[in-house]
Scaffold this active site. Structure first.
Site, mmCIF file in Angstrom:
data_model
loop_
_atom_site.group_PDB
_atom_site.id
_atom_site.type_symbol
_atom_site.label_atom_id
_atom_site.label_comp_id
_atom_site.label_asym_id
_atom_site.label_seq_id
_atom_site.Cartn_x
_atom_site.Cartn_y
_atom_site.Cartn_z
ATOM 1 N N CYS A 114 0.818 -1.221 0.000
ATOM 2 C CA CYS A 114 0.000 0.000 0.000
ATOM 3 C C CYS A 114 0.851 1.270 0.000
ATOM 4 C CB CYS A 114 -0.949 -0.003 1.197
ATOM 5 S SG CYS A 114 -2.011 -1.457 1.206
ATOM 6 N N HIS A 150 -3.592 6.974 3.519
ATOM 7 C CA HIS A 150 -3.952 5.699 2.896
ATOM 8 C C HIS A 150 -5.336 5.294 3.397
ATOM 9 C CE1 HIS A 150 -3.984 1.721 1.419
ATOM 10 N NE2 HIS A 150 -3.705 1.123 2.564
ATOM 11 N N ASN A 196 -10.069 -0.388 0.423
ATOM 12 C CA ASN A 196 -8.612 -0.279 0.367
ATOM 13 C C ASN A 196 -8.133 -0.780 -0.994
ATOM 14 O OD1 ASN A 196 -5.849 -0.543 0.625
ATOM 15 N ND2 ASN A 196 -5.907 -1.579 2.612
HETATM 16 N N1 COA Z 1 -17.849 -9.547 9.860
HETATM 17 C C1 COA Z 1 -18.219 -9.882 11.120
HETATM 18 N N2 COA Z 1 -17.340 -10.228 12.075
HETATM 19 C C2 COA Z 1 -16.035 -10.224 11.754
HETATM 20 C C3 COA Z 1 -15.570 -9.890 10.468
HETATM 21 C C4 COA Z 1 -16.551 -9.550 9.501
HETATM 22 N N3 COA Z 1 -16.228 -9.211 8.242
HETATM 23 N N4 COA Z 1 -14.237 -9.970 10.438
HETATM 24 C C5 COA Z 1 -13.839 -10.342 11.663
HETATM 25 N N5 COA Z 1 -14.927 -10.510 12.458
HETATM 26 C C6 COA Z 1 -14.966 -10.913 13.858
HETATM 27 C C7 COA Z 1 -13.745 -11.706 14.277
HETATM 28 O O1 COA Z 1 -13.867 -13.048 13.903
HETATM 29 C C8 COA Z 1 -13.752 -11.486 15.769
HETATM 30 O O2 COA Z 1 -14.691 -12.375 16.345
HETATM 31 P P1 COA Z 1 -14.384 -13.071 17.759
HETATM 32 O O3 COA Z 1 -14.286 -11.942 18.749
HETATM 33 O O4 COA Z 1 -15.584 -13.926 17.950
HETATM 34 O O5 COA Z 1 -13.104 -13.814 17.583
HETATM 35 C C9 COA Z 1 -14.293 -10.063 15.927
HETATM 36 O O6 COA Z 1 -14.943 -9.759 14.679
HETATM 37 C C10 COA Z 1 -13.233 -9.033 16.204
HETATM 38 O O7 COA Z 1 -12.151 -9.280 15.302
HETATM 39 P P2 COA Z 1 -10.904 -8.314 15.217
HETATM 40 O O8 COA Z 1 -9.979 -8.804 14.138
HETATM 41 O O9 COA Z 1 -10.341 -8.088 16.574
HETATM 42 O O10 COA Z 1 -11.646 -6.967 14.724
HETATM 43 P P3 COA Z 1 -11.068 -5.552 14.514
HETATM 44 O O11 COA Z 1 -11.827 -4.548 15.268
HETATM 45 O O12 COA Z 1 -9.567 -5.519 14.614
HETATM 46 O O13 COA Z 1 -11.444 -5.283 12.971
HETATM 47 C C11 COA Z 1 -10.318 -5.274 10.877
HETATM 48 C C12 COA Z 1 -10.935 -6.115 11.963
HETATM 49 C C13 COA Z 1 -9.720 -6.169 9.819
HETATM 50 C C14 COA Z 1 -11.406 -4.422 10.262
HETATM 51 C C15 COA Z 1 -9.238 -4.366 11.498
HETATM 52 O O14 COA Z 1 -8.379 -5.140 12.292
HETATM 53 C C16 COA Z 1 -8.404 -3.641 10.499
HETATM 54 O O15 COA Z 1 -8.894 -2.827 9.744
HETATM 55 N N6 COA Z 1 -7.055 -3.869 10.516
HETATM 56 C C17 COA Z 1 -6.144 -3.197 9.678
HETATM 57 C C18 COA Z 1 -6.239 -3.779 8.353
HETATM 58 C C19 COA Z 1 -5.486 -2.999 7.343
HETATM 59 O O16 COA Z 1 -5.446 -1.809 7.385
HETATM 60 N N7 COA Z 1 -4.914 -3.715 6.414
HETATM 61 C C20 COA Z 1 -4.306 -3.188 5.291
HETATM 62 C C21 COA Z 1 -3.014 -2.582 5.602
HETATM 63 S S1 COA Z 1 -2.485 -1.698 4.213
#
Ligand code: COA
Length: 336
Positions: free
Chosen positions: A116, A257, A287
């Site tokens: 990214c 970003h 993204n």
């Molecule tokens: N829909 C519903 N539930 C979801 C889900 C979805 N699409 N994706 C994950 N979950 C669930 C998980 O399984 C987890 O369940 P659990 O508590 O029963 O285990 C719960 O939601 C929380 O998961 P978590 O990963 O801690 O959520 P989060 O608040 O961190 O959000 C992201 C997840 C991916 C949105 C977030 O971590 C994120 O944006 N990270 C950065 C990603 C990024 O920027 N990547 C690119 C870099 S360039």
């Protein structure tokens, strides 16, 4: 001989027509529109057609950027394409294919792999080439067909990513007020496995087993990436502003970003940016990796919101982990 500077002359972008909404994703994986909006700010993203590839999108964005820079294609002497979803792994480069699609022969062309952060990394290379006098007009592209490496059964990644492309022309100028002020690009390979496509590559060459295990798809340690992103992006901006004695309120457009609205909000708040300063496209494109920042600049430009010499602050992070920030006055004419 007068000093040569690098100027950000123009911007262009391309978004595929197919829209993949949160409601569409609800039918594909166990998720909900509410969860996706609350956790990411994304409402929809664009997905390229099956026969529409990264170089097609990159070429379309480039055509616009070249036209808006009011230069001839033959005047371009370097093409850089930032992508982690190239047309081919790993030959030929997507930059070479785009050059051919644009009808530009005999030009230095190569790809940048910084996920990214790729577009801002490529800008730093363009700046160095122009300032050294080696090149005069550099076409910098960020293009991704991220849907080609997304597992649409994995709810933790498939909700985030989309396809698209953006491009800019960086040209030599003698006007210091038009010059790119600074670009800071860096990386910490200790976090190499936070965002990864395990195959194909020398560790896991293409094989039936690799495909059966889904190793061709992007894997992400989402929560850890999130925390690191907020910390890194905030510090990166503080550093570049301090180094150049510029205050946050002197920035006309903060263009981060577009990975997650919560990350953008946390960073914007920590830096004291007002809502008017922050450019947002996350809700409509998700993204788009290396295309994210140029697509956002293009939205701003096309809305008429980007004027000559207005100061842009770019800030990005991605797989590697890589990150980069840049202070850039817009050196083109406003739209309309
Ligand atoms: N829909 C519903 N539930 C979801 C889900 C979805 N699409 N994706 C994950 N979950 C669930 C998980 O399984 C987890 O369940 P659990 O508590 O029963 O285990 C719960 O939601 C929380 O998961 P978590 O990963 O801690 O959520 P989060 O608040 O961190 O959000 C992201 C997840 C991916 C949105 C977030 O971590 C994120 O944006 N990270 C950065 C990603 C990024 O920027 N990547 C690119 C870099 S360039």
């Amino acid at each position: 001989m007068s000093q040569v500077y690098a100027a950000f002359k123009s911007i262009g972008a391309y978004a595929p027509k197919n829209v993949l909404t949160n409601q569409d994703l609800e039918k594909m994986v166990d998720t909900s529109n509410e969860w996706i909006i609350k956790r990411t700010g994304i409402k929809e993203r664009r997905i390229a057609d099956k026969d529409e590839v990264t170089s097609d999108m990159g070429a379309k964005a480039s055509e616009l950027a070249i036209k808006r820079a009011q230069i001839k294609k033959e005047e371009i002497d370097l093409i850089l394409c930032a992508t982690v979803t190239p047309d081919y792994f790993n030959m030929p480069s997507t930059a070479c294919i785009i050059a051919n699609k644009l009808g530009i022969a005999n030009v230095q062309a190569f790809d940048i792999s910084a996920a990214c952060s790729g577009f801002v990394y490529a800008l730093s290379i363009a700046k160095a080439f122009v300032e050294s006098g080696m090149k005069k007009n550099v076409l910098v592209i960020g293009a991704e067909k991220f849907s080609s490496i997304v597992d649409y059964t994995d709810r933790t990644t498939c909700i985030l990513f989309g396809d698209g492309a953006g491009a800019a022309i960086i040209s030599a100028t003698s006007d210091k007020e038009e010059a790119i002020i600074d670009i800071n690009a860096s990386a910490n390979g200790a976090y190499w496995d936070y965002l990864i496509t395990p195959s194909p590559g020398s560790v896991n060459p293409a094989s039936k087993e690799a495909i059966e295990q889904g190793l061709q798809y992007v894997k992400m340690r989402g929560n850890e990436t999130f925390k690191l992103a907020v910390k890194t992006l905030t510090q990166d901006v503080k550093d570049i502003l301090e180094k150049n004695s510029i205050k946050a309120n002197e920035i006309d457009h903060f263009i981060p970003h577009q990975a997650n609205y919560r990350i953008i909000k946390a960073v914007g708040d920590a830096l004291g940016m007002s809502e008017e300063q922050v450019v947002l496209t996350i809700h409509k494109y998700g993204n788009t990796s290396a295309a994210s920042i140029p697509m956002a600049i293009n939205e701003l430009y096309e809305s008429g919101g980007l004027k000559y010499k207005e100061l842009m602050l770019l800030d990005t992070f991605g797989g590697g982990l890589t990150w980069a920030s840049a202070l850039i006055p817009f050196a083109g004419k406003a739209n309309g």
